[in-house]
Structure formats: structure tokens, C-alpha cells
Design a protein around this motif. Structure first.
Motif, short mmCIF file in Angstrom:
data_model
loop_
_atom_site.label_atom_id
_atom_site.label_comp_id
_atom_site.label_asym_id
_atom_site.label_seq_id
_atom_site.Cartn_x
_atom_site.Cartn_y
_atom_site.Cartn_z
N GLY A 263 0.76 -1.07 0.01
CA GLY A 263 -0.01 0.06 -0.08
C GLY A 263 0.82 1.34 0.06
O GLY A 263 2.08 1.10 0.28
N ILE A 264 0.28 2.37 -0.45
CA ILE A 264 0.94 3.72 -0.48
C ILE A 264 -0.02 4.70 0.12
O ILE A 264 -1.00 5.00 -0.14
N ARG A 265 0.40 5.14 1.06
CA ARG A 265 -0.27 6.26 1.78
C ARG A 265 -0.15 7.47 1.23
O ARG A 265 0.76 7.93 0.55
N PRO A 266 -1.04 8.54 1.79
CA PRO A 266 -1.14 9.77 0.79
C PRO A 266 0.12 10.53 1.35
O PRO A 266 0.64 10.71 2.46
N GLY A 267 0.75 11.30 0.39
CA GLY A 267 1.94 11.94 0.70
C GLY A 267 3.30 11.09 0.82
O GLY A 267 4.45 11.74 0.82
N GLU A 268 2.87 9.75 0.57
CA GLU A 268 4.28 9.12 0.79
C GLU A 268 4.91 8.60 -0.77
O GLU A 268 4.07 8.62 -1.59
N THR A 269 6.25 8.23 -0.57
CA THR A 269 6.90 7.79 -1.74
C THR A 269 7.21 6.37 -1.40
O THR A 269 7.94 5.85 -0.54
N LEU A 270 6.70 5.30 -2.39
CA LEU A 270 7.27 3.97 -2.35
C LEU A 270 8.09 3.49 -3.25
O LEU A 270 7.94 3.98 -4.54
N GLY A 271 9.42 2.95 -3.24
CA GLY A 271 10.12 2.51 -4.25
C GLY A 271 10.16 0.95 -4.26
O GLY A 271 9.73 0.14 -3.52
N VAL A 272 10.27 0.73 -5.68
CA VAL A 272 10.06 -0.66 -6.29
C VAL A 272 11.39 -0.96 -6.78
O VAL A 272 11.72 -0.30 -7.72
N VAL A 273 12.20 -2.09 -6.03
CA VAL A 273 13.27 -2.40 -6.84
C VAL A 273 13.22 -3.99 -7.26
O VAL A 273 12.60 -4.71 -6.56
N GLY A 274 14.40 -4.36 -7.90
CA GLY A 274 14.42 -5.57 -8.48
C GLY A 274 15.08 -5.94 -9.50
O GLY A 274 15.26 -4.95 -10.22
N GLU A 275 15.62 -7.15 -9.74
CA GLU A 275 16.21 -7.37 -10.89
C GLU A 275 15.46 -7.14 -12.35
O GLU A 275 14.09 -7.28 -12.09
N SER A 276 15.90 -7.10 -13.32
CA SER A 276 15.25 -6.90 -14.69
C SER A 276 14.59 -7.94 -14.82
O SER A 276 15.05 -9.23 -14.69
N GLY A 277 12.88 -7.79 -15.19
CA GLY A 277 12.34 -8.86 -15.57
C GLY A 277 11.54 -9.55 -14.44
O GLY A 277 10.69 -10.40 -14.37
N CYS A 278 11.62 -8.80 -13.03
CA CYS A 278 10.88 -9.40 -11.84
C CYS A 278 9.54 -9.05 -12.01
O CYS A 278 8.80 -9.47 -10.92
N GLY A 279 9.00 -7.94 -12.64
CA GLY A 279 7.59 -7.89 -12.69
C GLY A 279 7.43 -6.06 -12.19
O GLY A 279 6.11 -6.15 -12.17
N LYS A 280 8.28 -5.32 -12.25
CA LYS A 280 7.82 -3.92 -11.72
C LYS A 280 6.99 -3.31 -12.54
O LYS A 280 6.03 -2.71 -12.25
N SER A 281 7.53 -3.37 -13.98
CA SER A 281 6.51 -2.48 -14.89
C SER A 281 5.14 -3.02 -15.16
O SER A 281 4.16 -2.41 -15.19
N VAL A 282 5.15 -4.67 -14.97
CA VAL A 282 3.86 -5.21 -15.07
C VAL A 282 2.95 -4.71 -14.03
O VAL A 282 1.75 -4.48 -14.04
N THR A 283 3.57 -4.65 -12.61
CA THR A 283 2.66 -4.15 -11.54
C THR A 283 2.02 -2.83 -11.85
O THR A 283 1.10 -2.56 -11.42
N ALA A 284 3.08 -1.84 -12.17
CA ALA A 284 2.52 -0.59 -12.48
C ALA A 284 1.47 -0.53 -13.64
O ALA A 284 0.37 0.28 -13.48
#
Ligand SMILES: Nc1ncnc2c1ncn2[C@@H]1O[C@H](COP(=O)(O)OP(=O)(O)OP(=O)(O)O)[C@@H](O)[C@H]1O
Ligand SMILES: Nc1ncnc2c1ncn2[C@@H]1O[C@H](COP(=O)(O)OP(=O)(O)OP(=O)(O)O)[C@@H](O)[C@H]1O
Ligand SMILES: [Mg+2]
Ligand SMILES: [Mg+2]
Lengths: 332, 322
Positions: free
Chosen positions: A33-54
Motif C-alpha cells: 500500500g501507499i499512503r497519501p503523501g508517501e513515496t514507495l520505491g520498487v526495486v528488483g532485477e530486470s524482468g522481476c515484474g515491476k513494470s507489469v505491476t505498474a
């Protein structure tokens, strides 16, 4: 209605693709979850599913191959996958701004920068054309484009790569979004321009309480800008917590491996860097047990039995590893 | 000892072919008077903003481009104007690793063919010997021998970069131009490639011109560093000096902008304002003056030449000691 704790909450999201070799699961049961005003970082190896999540959040998985096969995505308490597509179109680019990983496709080569920016404003805000143009100029200035009035009349090919990326960022921000989803927004930019953009995002958060989901492989950028961090590996979240939890007490062997691999300015020149040996398993042959097992220096005999469940270390710090206690003990 | 590579006052001006500028005969001065030297076994890091001319400089050195002016001297031989066959031995000694290996690896050829090609072009060895050498190369870069019959697209980004490296070291070159070899890779793969480059350097006494925009990476691998801004070098020196005592205002802002991977230690950034100037229409005087926090009147009119500083090996192009 009670205001939810999170502006964006993802629950047990599963995203799949149909491929020639069969159906693959690119994102497998992730929650955050992301709270109002907060920044959440997503890291991980290439191909781990970051863009698909977005892309899942934006309901923009490539069709017809991609689909959300399970879970929910709540934005302001509403399940986005249940919205009519016209409602989703209003949110997209309006109250949720997005910077995509492939910048080349984000701008239309046959329209001027000004026309494209003003169009976004007119689509989402009740303003006149004049006001839309004024807002466009203002945001271009804020992303560090000099003489924005002139640039408004130019076409994308007349700008350098870094300038185009800033126009794309401007486009995501021009409608005052409550949530910005930014996929590697500064990877193509050099450090000085990167610093300028990150500063701007921070200012906007302070001014307007915007939330940010920031996808990047630069751990320095994460440490500088994020409140919370999610670490993904092969479609799963392996660790999440506050930025201090994750950087001070990395508790998953993969997170450790990542942090140990970065060259540090105080390192001796040409000293050997730590690496994570081996390769990520392919989506077609994911192991039964822990997906990091084949590369894990702390592997034990039970790691390949079943996928390790998330365990709480502290109230916000969560890890999916059977042996995190041993890892912490071994490196204490 | 003389330098392995000496670049003297190199210029690469591209004619601008677009729009109204066509009639005015404008030039994009991508590289505008660069001098540098690289010694045997040494790494020179090259850092600078996107579009400042780093790749163009690298491409001039391997003679993919014909420089407009200046000299490139390799092992005391002037190679600036060499053409055709006479370039062949030079190509053997100077190689390049590209940012996107997919662009430079022919995707219709197997890895075996790709690695054998340099030997065929140079007419070195018989087929059997070449095949053996290809297997050795794969071993050097840590790829399994069975890779010979596979195609580049069957490999991950990091593995493809290894193929590119294997090809570039095939002919035992003396100098490799590494153009952003790790920028597209994530950190765990990046560290594998950097280790490999460092090992190869030790084993074969290689020299590198290492182009990158991640300063922590450049510092890690370089003996000396040159900072480029709008086609010119504005500072150079030992990599420790540059990091601990940067002297040019642009270098300082670069170093202050490096994000630190420690959430307790957020960097005190000195954010540059103003826009990146265009090499087609560069600012008068010092080309950094429109963005410089220390700008004075004379900076707007007089172009500062490179000069020595209090530290013997460090040079800067700035009127002031800030
Ligand atoms: N259109 C598609 N069809 C099939 N598989 C896909 C498709 N798009 C993505 N995938 C797969 O989904 C997985 C996750 O991809 P994703 O783009 O989310 O990775 P990522 O974490 O953003 O990586 P990167 O850091 O390289 O951008 C990958 O294994 C990828 O091959
Ligand atoms: N073949 C070419 N023809 C015309 N102009 C070119 C050519 N190659 C490069 N340029 C121009 O020369 C300038 C320098 O480009 P170059 O690719 O050397 O930059 P760079 O420092 O490598 O940037 P980046 O970090 O983005 O790779 C740019 O303005 C570019 O548009
Ligand atoms: Mg991605
Ligand atoms: Mg380049």
C-alpha cells in the motif's frame, strides 16, 4: 465513507501473459500500500515484474495477452478493476499520472509539445484553452526546460533525449495528480538533471501531498527519495519495509546481495565487487520453493519445498525467507 | 615512457542538415578541441551530461568517424587520416564495447560466428584453431561452451554484454573503448561485468577509455577521470582527487548530485538550474556560465583554457579557484 489508510492498495495481485509456450505468471500474489503523501520505491532485477505491476494499476496490460488473474487494486477505496473504462480513462493522466519506462512511445512525433500538454490538461480539468497553455508553460519551467514558450511550439525530435524525458514527466504532473507512478523516470538522465527532477517531485509532494510509486534499479535514488521500499524477485515480493528497515537491516538474502553489489565511493579503486552468482529462473520453469534458492548463499535443505510465506520482523518490515533469523544472526 | 594513446585538440563537427539552419551552414560541435592521453594498463574514465560528445569522441578514436580536426596518435603512429586497409592493424588493437550489445551483435548469427568473425576479418588462424579460441573466449567471460550454437536474443542483457566483451578482447587488443557498458544493467549484473573488466585488465595489461554517467561506477574502475561539458574537457585528474577535491564548478555539482545509497545520509545536492546548452549554438565565453553558481562577468566573454591547479596532475578550465 471512512477514508482508507492507503491511497493505493494492492491486494494479492496476480498478472499473467499468454505466450507461445503457454501462460506465464509475471506477478504472483503481491500486496502493498501507499499512503497519501508517501513515496514507495520498487526495486528488483530486470524482468522481476515491476513494470507489469505498474501497468496493472493503470489497467494497461498489453491486450489481449496480458490479464489481471487475481487480486484487487484499490485507489481511494475503489477497486480499479471494477471501474468502467471511461471512468478509468478519466483517472489515467488526471488524478494518477504515469511516466512509462519507454519514453519514445510516450510523445506523439507529429504534434508540438504545447499541443500535447494542453490536450492532457483540457481532457482532465475544467479550464479554458488559454489557461491550459499557461499551465503547460508553468510545468515545463518547473521540470527545468529553459524558454518554455519557445519549446511549446517545437516537435519531440527537436529536443534532446533528456529534454524529452522531462516533457514526459511534465505531462504526468500537469494535472496535479494525487498519485504519480514513475517507471525508471531518471535512468536516461545524467545525475544533475536527475537531481533536479527528484527535487521537483519532492517539492510537489510537500505542496500538494502527492503520493509516488517509484520504480528504479538505482538504490541511491531509492535511499534518497523513498519512505517505503518493496523488493521484488521473479514476480514475488521478497522483502518490504521502511527505507531504514530495508537499508539498515536487509533481511532477505537477495536484498543483501543487491546492497552488497553497489560500488561505494569509499571503496578502493578496482577492488572486487560482490556479485550474486547465477541467474533468475525463467517464468516457464519457476521452482516449487523459494525462487531465489538456486542463487542463495544461505540456502538450506527445506528451501525448495514450498514458497516461503511473508513473516513480520517488525510492525512494517516483512520478509519472505525461511531462514531470515539465521541470516541476521550470521551477519550480526 | 610514451603514452599508448594520445588525442590532441580533436574536433568533430557535424553539419546540421535540418530546418532553417541548413542555409546558414551551422555545425554541431559535438567534440570541440579535446586532448587526452591513456597509458598502457590504465583506465581513463570519461563523464559528462547526455549529449556532451562522449560517444562521438570514442567513435573518432576507433575511427568510425573522420575527425574534422586534430590528431589521434596510437603507439606513436598518427592514425587520424588512415583509411581502408591501413586501418586493419589499428582495428586489431583498439576495440569498442557498446552500451546496447543487441545493437552491435548481429542477431542472425550464432555466438560462435560472432566471436569467430574478428579472426576471419583479420585473416588469423585456421578454422580449427579459431574454433578453439572461441571456446577459450567464452570461458574467459564466464559463458558455457555450448553458447556457440545459440543466438544473442536467447541471452539475458548481462550475458549479451559478456558476448560483446568476449568479441572485443578476441584479438588481444591494447585499448578498449567502453561506451556505457553497464548502464542498462541492474546492480547485481553490473558488478559481475565490472569485475570481469578489472580481471581482464590485470591479465592482459589492457587500457580502457571508460564512458559512463554513474560516477560511483566510473570512480571504481578508473585511475584518472576526465569531465566533459559541451564538447570540451573541463577538468581531469586522478580519480581520488576528482572525487575528494573537485575543482571545476561543474564537477562539483556532478559529485554533489550523486545519490548516496544510505538513507541516513541524503546528499546535500547543489541542484543546477538552467538548461543544458546546445552544441549547435553554444553560449559565449565559458560554456558552463549560464548554469554556474559562481558566474562572474568575465565568464560571459572569455573562454577559459585548461590550466594546471595546486595539484600537479589536476587540470581545469575555469577562470577561478572557487
Ligand atoms: N507482453 C508480454 N508477453 C509476455 N511476457 C511478458 C510481456 N511483458 C512482460 N512480460 C514478462 O513479464 C515479466 C516481468 O516483466 P516487467 O516488464 O514487469 O519486468 P521489470 O521488472 O519491469 O524489468 P526491467 O527492470 O527490465 O524493466 C518478464 O519476465 C517479462 O518477460
Ligand atoms: N552521426 C551524427 N550525426 C550528427 N550529429 C551527431 C551524430 N552523432 C552524434 N551527434 C550529435 O553530437 C552531440 C553529441 O552526441 P554524443 O552521442 O557523442 O553524446 P554523448 O555524450 O555520448 O551522450 P549520451 O550520454 O546521451 O550517450 C549530440 O548533439 C548529437 O546529437
Ligand atoms: Mg520495467
Ligand atoms: Mg553516448
Amino acid at each position: 465513507m471512512e477514508t482508507p489508510e492507503y491511497l493505493l492498495e494492492i491486494k494479492n495481485l496476480i498478472a499473467e501473459f499468454d505466450t507461445d509456450e503457454g501462460r506465464v505468471r509475471a506477478v504472483d500474489d503481491i500486496s502493498f500500500g501507499i499512503r497519501p503523501g508517501e513515496t514507495l520505491g520498487v526495486v528488483g532485477e530486470s524482468g522481476c515484474g515491476k513494470s507489469v505491476t505498474a501497468l496493472s494499476v493503470m489497467q494497461l496490460l498489453p491486450q489481449p495477452m496480458g490479464q489481471i488473474a487475481g487480486g484487487q487494486i484499490f485507489y481511494n477505496g475503489r477497486d480499479l478493476s471494477k471501474l468502467h473504462h471511461t471512468e478509468m480513462e478519466k483517472i489515467r493522466g488526471g488524478s494518477i499520472g504515469m511516466v512509462f519506462q519507454e519514453p519514445m512511445t510516450a510523445l506523439n512525433p507529429v504534434h508540438t509539445i504545447g499541443k500535447q500538454l494542453a490536450e492532457v490538461v483540457l481532457l482532465h480539468m475544467p479550464v479554458s484553452k488559454q489557461q491550459a497553455l499557461a499551465l503547460a508553460i508553468k510545468i515545463l519551467k518547473r521540470v527545468g526546460i529553459a524558454s518554455p514558450e519557445i519549446r511549446m511550439g517545437e516537435y519531440p525530435h527537436q529536443l534532446s533525449g533528456g529534454m524529452r524525458q522531462r516533457v514526459i514527466i511534465a505531462m504526468a504532473l500537469v494535472c496535479n495528480p494525487s498519485l504519480l507512478i514513475a517507471d525508471e523516470p531518471t535512468t536516461a538522465l545524467d545525475v544533475t538533471i536527475q537531481a533536479q527532477i527528484l527535487e521537483l517531485i519532492k517539492e510537489l509532494q510537500q505542496d500538494r501531498g502527492m503520493s509516488v510509486m517509484l520504480i528504479t534499479h538505482d538504490l541511491g535514488v531509492i535511499a534518497e527519495t523513498c519512505d517505503h521500499v518493496v523488493v521484488m524477485y521473479a514476480g514475488k515480493i521478497v522483502e518490504k519495509g521502511t527505507v531504514f528497515d530495508v537499508f539498515d537491516n536487509p533481511s532477505h538474502p537477495y536484498t543483501r546481495g543487491l546492497l552488497d553489489s553497489i560500488p561505494r565511493l569509499q571503496d578502493e579503486n578496482k577492488s572486487r565487487l560482490n556479485t550474486i552468482e547465477g541467474m533468475v529462473p525463467g517464468l516457464m520453469d519457476l521452482p516449487e520453493g523459494c525462487r531465489f534458492e538456486n542463487r542463495c548463499p544461505y540456502k538450506q535443505s527445506d528451501c525448495d519445498t514450498a514458497s516461503p510465506p511473508a513473516e513480520l520482523i517488525t510492525s512494517e518490515h516483512e520478509v519472505s525467507c525461511y531462514h531470515w533469523r539465521d541470516l541476521i544472526a550470521a551477519t550480526a | 615512457m610514451s603514452a599508448l594513446l594520445e588525442v590532441k585538440n580533436l574536433k568533430m563537427h557535424f553539419p546540421v542538415k535540418e530546418g532553417i539552419l541548413l542555409r546558414t551552414g551551422a555545425y554541431n560541435k559535438a567534440v570541440d578541441g579535446v586532448s587526452l592521453t591513456i597509458n598502457a594498463g590504465e583506465t581513463l574514465g570519461l563523464v559528462g551530461e547526455s549529449g556532451c560528445g562522449k560517444s562521438t569522441l570514442g567513435r573518432c578514436i576507433i575511427r568510425l568517424y573522420d575527425p574534422t580536426e586534430g590528431e589521434i596518435v596510437f603507439e606513436e603512429i598518427n592514425i587520424t587520416r588512415m583509411q581502408g586497409k591501413s586501418l586493419l592493424p589499428i582495428r586489431r588493437h583498439i576495440q569498442m564495447i557498446f552500451q546496447d550489445p543487441m545493437e552491435s551483435l548481429n542477431s542472425r548469427h550464432t555466438v560462435g560466428d560472432i566471436l569467430e568473425e574478428p579472426f576471419i576479418v583479420q585473416n588469423i588462424g585456421k578454422s580449427e584453431w579459431r574454433k578453439k579460441r572461441v571456446r577459450e573466449l567464452l570461458d574467459i567471460v564466464g559463458l558455457p561452451a555450448r553458447s556457440v550454437s545459440r543466438y544473442p536474443f536467447e541471452f539475458s542483457g548481462g550475458q549479451r554484454q559478456r558476448i560483446g566483451i568476449a568479441r572485443s578482447v578476441a584479438l588481444n587488443p591494447k585499448l578498449i573503448i567502453c561506451d556505457e557498458p553497464v548502464s542498462a544493467l541492474d546492480v547485481s549484473i553490473q558488478s559481475q561485468i565490472l569485475n570481469l573488466l578489472i580481471d581482464l585488465q590485470k591479465e592482459f595489461n589492457l587500457s580502457y577509455l571508460f564512458i559512463a554517467h554513474d560516477l560511483a561506477v566510473v570512480k571504481h574502475i578508473s585511475d584518472r577521470i576526465a569531465i566533459m561539458y559541451l564538447g570540451k574537457i573541463v577538468e581531469s585528474g586522478g580519480s581520488q582527487e576528482i572525487y575528494h577535491h573537485p575543482k571545476h564548478p561543474y564537477t562539483r555539482s556532478l559529485i554533489s548530485a550523486i545519490p548516496s545509497p544510505d538513507p541516513h545520509n541524503k546528499s546535500k545536492r547543489q541542484v543546477l538550474t538552467g538548461d543544458v546548452p546546445s552544441p549547435i549554438n553554444p553560449p559565449s565565453g565559458c560554456s558552463f556560465h549560464p548554469r554556474c553558481p559562481h558566474v562572474q562577468d568575465q565568464c560571459k566573454h572569455n573562454r577559459p583554457e585548461l590550466r594546471t591547479t595546486s595539484s600537479a596532475s589536476q587540470i581545469i578550465a575555469c577562470h577561478f579557484d572557487v
